[in-house]
Design an enzyme around this catalytic site. Sequence first.
Site, PDB file in Angstrom:
ATOM      1  N   GLY A   1       0.581  -1.199  -0.291  1.00 16.07           N
ATOM      2  CA  GLY A   1       0.005  -0.029  -0.091  1.00 16.07           C
ATOM      3  C   GLY A   1       1.145   1.238   0.258  1.00 16.07           C
TER       4      GLY A   1
ATOM      5  CG  ASP B   1       2.889   7.003 -13.411  1.00 15.23           C
ATOM      6  OD1 ASP B   1       4.207   8.111 -12.787  1.00 15.23           O
ATOM      7  OD2 ASP B   1       3.531   6.559 -14.921  1.00 15.23           O
TER       8      ASP B   1
END
Length: 171
Positions: free
Chosen positions: A68, A95
């Site tokens: 995460g 991104d």
Amino acid sequence: MARARGVPALLDAEGEALTAALAAAPDVVKPNAHELAGVIGGSDPEAGAAAPSAAGARGVVASPAPEGLLAHTPQGVWRARPPASVVGNSTGAADAAVAALALGFSTGRPWPERLVEAAALSAAAVAAPPAGDFDPGVHRDLLDTLTVRRLPHPLAGRPDSPRTRGTSAAR
């Protein structure tokens, strides 16, 4: 230039570019585990996320994938975790996280909400077979199942800590 116009600066860079840019105090830097290790010279993301802040960045969102995201911000320190690792193509995952963080800045969402969106979109990008895409079903599911936990500030109690600077604890 961005700050002068009230536009937050988000930086996704590595190596010398990341290190040099920290002096400009970007609002957030988004290194992955490898990029963060290059800046701090170690491999502990929780301890390392404070280093770019100490060097000038206002906030750090590290992605020690597949665990995460880990955020070290002026408002607190958080870890966002999916319920399970997502397997697939990681091209474009960072991104996607940066795009979600930019959305969070533009809408003024609180950091925990920004992290849920960023971690969910990043994982959904991993789950999509082609790079540059995301799986909307995975994204939707993760928005409901990701957990965000507030962590203690790694510098709490130290005189140079952002949480104690200027308080009686620092005197």
